[in-house]
Design an enzyme around this catalytic site. Structure first.
Site, PDB file in Angstrom:
ATOM      1  N   GLU A 107      -6.691   3.905  -5.492  1.00 44.72           N
ATOM      2  CA  GLU A 107      -7.869   4.362  -4.747  1.00 44.72           C
ATOM      3  C   GLU A 107      -8.231   5.738  -5.284  1.00 44.72           C
ATOM      4  O   GLU A 107      -7.445   6.683  -5.165  1.00 44.72           O
ATOM      5  CB  GLU A 107      -7.555   4.445  -3.250  1.00 44.72           C
ATOM      6  CG  GLU A 107      -8.793   4.831  -2.453  1.00 44.72           C
ATOM      7  CD  GLU A 107      -8.479   5.342  -1.052  1.00 44.72           C
ATOM      8  OE1 GLU A 107      -9.347   5.220  -0.181  1.00 44.72           O
ATOM      9  OE2 GLU A 107      -7.376   5.882  -0.833  1.00 44.72           O
ATOM     10  N   ASP A 138      -2.723   4.688  -2.538  1.00 41.57           N
ATOM     11  CA  ASP A 138      -3.649   5.407  -1.679  1.00 41.57           C
ATOM     12  C   ASP A 138      -4.039   6.758  -2.303  1.00 41.57           C
ATOM     13  O   ASP A 138      -3.161   7.488  -2.788  1.00 41.57           O
ATOM     14  CB  ASP A 138      -2.919   5.650  -0.348  1.00 41.57           C
ATOM     15  CG  ASP A 138      -3.815   6.169   0.743  1.00 41.57           C
ATOM     16  OD1 ASP A 138      -4.745   5.460   1.125  1.00 41.57           O
ATOM     17  OD2 ASP A 138      -3.564   7.299   1.222  1.00 41.57           O
ATOM     18  N   ASP A 172       0.852  -1.183   0.000  1.00 39.29           N
ATOM     19  CA  ASP A 172       0.000   0.000   0.000  1.00 39.29           C
ATOM     20  C   ASP A 172       0.893   1.241   0.000  1.00 39.29           C
ATOM     21  O   ASP A 172       1.570   1.531   0.988  1.00 39.29           O
ATOM     22  CB  ASP A 172      -0.874  -0.056   1.262  1.00 39.29           C
ATOM     23  CG  ASP A 172      -2.114   0.805   1.178  1.00 39.29           C
ATOM     24  OD1 ASP A 172      -2.099   1.797   0.434  1.00 39.29           O
ATOM     25  OD2 ASP A 172      -3.083   0.485   1.892  1.00 39.29           O
ATOM     26  N   HIS A 196     -11.087  -0.846   5.089  1.00 39.84           N
ATOM     27  CA  HIS A 196     -10.803  -0.374   6.451  1.00 39.84           C
ATOM     28  C   HIS A 196     -11.322   1.046   6.707  1.00 39.84           C
ATOM     29  O   HIS A 196     -11.104   1.573   7.793  1.00 39.84           O
ATOM     30  CB  HIS A 196      -9.292  -0.428   6.685  1.00 39.84           C
ATOM     31  CG  HIS A 196      -8.564   0.517   5.764  1.00 39.84           C
ATOM     32  ND1 HIS A 196      -8.328   0.226   4.430  1.00 39.84           N
ATOM     33  CD2 HIS A 196      -8.083   1.757   5.961  1.00 39.84           C
ATOM     34  CE1 HIS A 196      -7.720   1.241   3.866  1.00 39.84           C
ATOM     35  NE2 HIS A 196      -7.554   2.196   4.770  1.00 39.84           N
ATOM     36  N   ASP A 197     -11.960   1.662   5.703  1.00 34.98           N
ATOM     37  CA  ASP A 197     -12.521   3.009   5.884  1.00 34.98           C
ATOM     38  C   ASP A 197     -14.037   2.996   5.908  1.00 34.98           C
ATOM     39  O   ASP A 197     -14.654   4.065   6.006  1.00 34.98           O
ATOM     40  CB  ASP A 197     -12.095   3.934   4.733  1.00 34.98           C
ATOM     41  CG  ASP A 197     -10.596   4.159   4.679  1.00 34.98           C
ATOM     42  OD1 ASP A 197      -9.961   4.194   5.744  1.00 34.98           O
ATOM     43  OD2 ASP A 197     -10.066   4.296   3.558  1.00 34.98           O
TER      44      ASP A 197
END
Ligand code: GLC
Length: 558
Positions: A261, A211, A104, A335-336
């Site tokens: 993302e 990200d 990531d 995870h968000d």
């Protein structure tokens, strides 16, 4: 109509990715925080599930103000999570089971603890140019710094600029004040980041997630946003495609399994991000479908999900990305995000929890794209039963608990909203078994375990033919076995009811029809005559043209 699927579609369409939020996955050294060796210990579980690629959230040195998304060194390992040897062991053991690791890369910003930022703060002009510093007005002081360069809001609340008295300058932080945005307009920054990719490539890494990567290109001039929070100026920004192409070329990652993302993005941009002819990324995460329960686009307010809007968004993204040669990452959860079954399904009774967890999986797993499973989703983990704000750890949730009260909500209302919306909803420890702390750790974890662990856990579900876990294994195996799922054409079908989502996949003479009932009531179904059940969250076919509560079913005609 296609009869054979392209090389790209076969390659990406046959893969299943699995996201590991490292802090909450498995704790091998009993300090309450998950770690790299914890992942290695659970590789057999992941191999049995059938996943191909493990996206691991950032494990680089970091003060952890945003749980690792505030990186202070891109080419080392945070001691809390392990060592380089642990990483190498994990990579070897994953490869031995046919799985790749996806790293990531948080390249929009660094931690303010990064060496580059520290040098900038010390006044070094080379490093000042690594970030978005803007001069404050002459005479600005710590007490009265004047107005920031723009009125843009940070994604975590408050203004997006921070004043540094010793420099008499502001720096931009689209996220936390300890996450300073990098200046991608500076070729030296781009070269540094390409080097980071080459470093991990030389350590055997062949998959990357980037990200918030569509935010890296900022506008040349700073303007206030009188319509929104500033995002329209820096989302899919002016040089975004050029910078991505350069990063991919210089980092040596073209054609690898990569995903970006993409925050608040558009289909046209995502086609360019993910069409192989553009030499940018392999696929894109977009988030519009996860805003259908935001009243007027506001995350920190509640409403029931608008399923008709969800269907419209899925249809647009699936059909138009296919037409433009793009590729979607398929997901409900990360995870968000809150847990999807608590949000789009019904976790209030055992029966509706079981059915809706499986229906949601049917809905995305048979679409065109690459499915991403977020840890615990394959078990049907739900939002936790937290009862007090003290149980939350996330910087955004804690900020908004305060901001909501400043906006006039009572503490009780503010808590209720945070409970439904918090990123911590999905960050509780993975429930491995029914022992204390759910088998995650022998000590109290950094964040509480949900009370459901006594019955909702991997050990119990592994031997249960009717479990959510067993159902996920079936869906994964199905994708691997069926080219029509990997690369067939997709078309959304006019739904017989507003809370039903239906689509059709076709390849040569084959046709698959997927129908998902997003309600606890019976709904009319489409004609299924002549088809056979490919997968269903119910045993046996329904009588006539009826979809049962939370039914998710696919039929095939061969
Ligand atoms: C991404 C991450 C999120 C993080 C943010 C800033 O949205 O998924 O967890 O807080 O970027 O890096």
């Amino acid at each position: 109509m296609s009869c054979v699927i392209s090389e790209r579609d076969a390659r990406l369409g046959s893969k299943i990715a699995y996201e590991i939020y490292i802090r909450s996955f498995n704790d091998s050294n009993n300090d309450g925080v998950g770690d790299l060796r914890g992942i290695t210990e659970r590789l057999d579980y992941l191999a049995t599930l059938g996943v191909d690629c493990l996206w691991i959230t950032p494990f680089f040195p970091s003060p952890q103000n945003d749980n690792g998304y505030d990186v202070s060194d891109y080419c080392a390992i945070e001691p809390k999570f392990g060592t380089m040897e642990d990483f190498q062991e994990l990579s070897r053991e994953a490869a031995a089971r046919g799985m790749d690791l996806m790293l990531d890369m948080v390249f929009n910003h660094t931690s303010t603890e990064h060496e580059w930022f520290k040098r900038a703060l010390a006044g070094d002009s080379k490093y000042l140019a690594y970030y978005k510093f803007v001069d404050a007005e002459p005479g600005a002081t710590e007490e009265d710094p004047g107005t920031p360069p723009t009125n843009w809001e940070s994604k975590f609340g408050g203004n997006a600029w921070e004043y540094v008295p010793s420099l008499n300058k502001w720096y931009l932080h689209l996220f936390d004040v300890t996450q300073a945005d990098l200046n991608w307009d500076n070729p030296e920054v781009r070269a540094e980041l390409a080097n980071v990719l080459r470093f991990w490539r030389s350590n055997g890494v062949s998959a990357f997630r980037f990200d918030v990567v569509n935010l890296i290109s900022k506008p040349a001039t700073w303007e206030d946003d009188h319509e929104g929070d500033g995002r329209r100026f820096y989302t899919d920004g002016p040089h975004i495609h050029e910078y991505l192409q350069e990063m991919v070329r210089e980092g040596g990652i073209d054609g690898l399994m990569t995903v970006g993302e993409m925050s608040s993005t558009s289909i046209d941009n995502c086609i360019r991000y993910s069409n192989p002819d553009c030499h940018e990324l392999g696929m894109a995460f977009s988030f519009h479908h996860l805003k259908v329960d935001y009243p007027d686009g506001e995350k920190w307010a509640l409403m029931d999900p608008d399923i008709a809007e969800l269907r419209r968004l899925f249809a647009d993204w699936q059909e138009q990305m296919a037409e433009g040669g793009g590729w979607n990452a398929l997901f409900w959860s990360n995870h968000d995000q809150p847990r999807p079954n608590s949000r789009f399904g019904d976790d209030s009774t055992h029966a509706s929890w079981l059915l809706s967890s499986k229906m949601l999986a049917v809905c995305t797993h048979l679409m065109r794209g690459t499915p991403y499973i977020y840890q615990g989703e394959e078990l049907g983990m739900t939002n936790p039963d937290f009862a007090s704000i003290d149980q939350y750890r996330d910087v955004e949730s804690i900020n908004y608990y305060r901001i909501l009260q400043e906006r006039g909500h009572s503490p009780k209302e503010a808590f209720h909203i945070v409970h439904e919306r918090s990123r911590d909803d999905s960050r509780t420890p993975v429930q491995w078994d029914d022992t204390q702390y759910a088998g995650f750790s022998a000590v109290e974890p950094w964040i509480g375990v949900d009370g459901s662990y006594t019955w909702l856990n991997a050990a119990a579900e592994s031997n249960d033919p009717n479990s959510v876990l067993t159902f996920f294994k079936r869906l994964i195996a199905l994708r691997k076995a069926e080219p029509i799922i990997q690369g067939g054409d997709i078309r959304f079908v006019d739904e017989p009811a507003p809370c039903v989502i239906a689509y059709e996949r076709t390849l040569g003479d084959e046709r698959v029809l997927v129908q998902c009932n997003f309600s606890g009531d019976e709904q009319p179904a489409l004609d299924l005559s002549g088809g056979e059940v490919l997968v269903s969250n119910y045993d046996g076919a329904a009588d006539g043209a009826i979809l049962r509560p939370w039914e998710g079913t696919a039929y095939i005609w061969r």
